[in-house]
Design a protein around this motif. Structure first.
Motif, PDB file in Angstrom:
ATOM      1  N   ARG A  72      32.357  10.515   8.785  1.00 40.37           N
ATOM      2  CA  ARG A  72      32.248  11.841   8.157  1.00 40.37           C
ATOM      3  C   ARG A  72      32.223  11.685   6.644  1.00 40.37           C
ATOM      4  NH1 ARG A  72      32.951  15.744  11.928  1.00 40.37           N
ATOM      5  NH2 ARG A  72      33.899  15.075  13.872  1.00 40.37           N
ATOM      6  N   ASP A  73      31.595  12.654   5.978  1.00 39.32           N
ATOM      7  CA  ASP A  73      31.610  12.648   4.516  1.00 39.32           C
ATOM      8  C   ASP A  73      32.921  13.258   4.014  1.00 39.32           C
ATOM      9  OD1 ASP A  73      31.333  15.436   4.660  1.00 39.32           O
ATOM     10  OD2 ASP A  73      29.239  15.430   4.029  1.00 39.32           O
ATOM     11  N   ARG A  74      33.080  13.352   2.710  1.00 40.53           N
ATOM     12  CA  ARG A  74      34.329  13.861   2.123  1.00 40.53           C
ATOM     13  C   ARG A  74      34.616  15.307   2.489  1.00 40.53           C
ATOM     14  NH1 ARG A  74      34.385  10.881  -3.771  1.00 40.53           N
ATOM     15  NH2 ARG A  74      34.717   8.825  -2.886  1.00 40.53           N
ATOM     16  N   GLU A  75      33.574  16.063   2.834  1.00 39.12           N
ATOM     17  CA  GLU A  75      33.752  17.460   3.235  1.00 39.12           C
ATOM     18  C   GLU A  75      33.980  17.598   4.739  1.00 39.12           C
ATOM     19  OE1 GLU A  75      31.071  16.665   0.975  1.00 39.12           O
ATOM     20  OE2 GLU A  75      32.605  17.098  -0.544  1.00 39.12           O
ATOM     21  N   GLY A  76      33.983  16.494   5.459  1.00 34.82           N
ATOM     22  CA  GLY A  76      34.246  16.520   6.893  1.00 34.82           C
ATOM     23  C   GLY A  76      33.010  16.653   7.763  1.00 34.82           C
ATOM     24  N   ARG A  77      31.823  16.666   7.169  1.00 32.98           N
ATOM     25  CA  ARG A  77      30.590  16.753   7.965  1.00 32.98           C
ATOM     26  C   ARG A  77      30.311  15.413   8.630  1.00 32.98           C
ATOM     27  NH1 ARG A  77      28.876  19.594   3.142  1.00 32.98           N
ATOM     28  NH2 ARG A  77      28.234  17.556   2.397  1.00 32.98           N
ATOM     29  N   LEU A  78      29.928  15.480   9.902  1.00 31.12           N
ATOM     30  CA  LEU A  78      29.623  14.269  10.651  1.00 31.12           C
ATOM     31  C   LEU A  78      28.286  13.700  10.184  1.00 31.12           C
ATOM     32  CD1 LEU A  78      30.691  12.494  12.998  1.00 31.12           C
ATOM     33  CD2 LEU A  78      29.245  13.848  14.504  1.00 31.12           C
ATOM     34  N   LEU A  79      28.323  12.474   9.694  1.00 29.66           N
ATOM     35  CA  LEU A  79      27.109  11.798   9.226  1.00 29.66           C
ATOM     36  C   LEU A  79      26.442  10.998  10.337  1.00 29.66           C
ATOM     37  CD1 LEU A  79      28.486  10.372   5.864  1.00 29.66           C
ATOM     38  CD2 LEU A  79      27.159  12.477   6.209  1.00 29.66           C
ATOM     39  N   GLY A  80      27.234  10.542  11.271  1.00 27.59           N
ATOM     40  CA  GLY A  80      26.749   9.695  12.354  1.00 27.59           C
ATOM     41  C   GLY A  80      27.907   8.884  12.886  1.00 27.59           C
TER      42      GLY A  80
END
Length: 119
Positions: free
Chosen positions: A96-104
């Protein structure tokens, strides 16, 4: 020295394959051990930028990966995939990125060692 150089060095130093796959099932990164495993041992070429399903081409494998990724989306935990022919446990770890979005996710391998508890 920049952060990317440091991170690349760390991941390339890890002694087993690490493969990062984005949320569209596209391979975005192979560490040097993954490159050796997939290019030298398994005969694939130029996997970065291509679908993960080129390597996992059976319907059962595709469904298992998709199911595991959906599970990671909902609970955020890694998923144990199984043990390969090299006696390595395979895991899928969400990223996840720093904002919590799943990147993969990245696929990681570790030796399937038996621990002797009698010592």
């Amino acid at each position: 020295m920049d952060e990317l150089t440091i991170l690349r060095g760390i991941v390339d130093s890890y002694p087993t394959p690490i493969v990062f796959v984005d949320d569209t099932y596209t391979i975005r990164f192979l560490n040097r051990y993954a490159q050796y495993h997939y290019y030298q041992e398994r005969g694939y070429r130029d996997l970065v930028g291509k679908s993960l399903f080129l390597c996992h081409d059976t319907q059962a494998a595709k469904e298992r990966i998709q199911k595991a990724f959906e599970k990671m989306k909902s609970d955020g935990k890694e998923v144990f995939v199984g043990v390969n022919l090299h006696n390595q446990r395979i895991y899928m770890q969400p990223v996840r990125d720093r904002e919590g979005r799943l990147l993969g996710f990245f696929e990681r391998f570790e030796l399937n060692l038996r621990i002797d508890r009698t010592l």
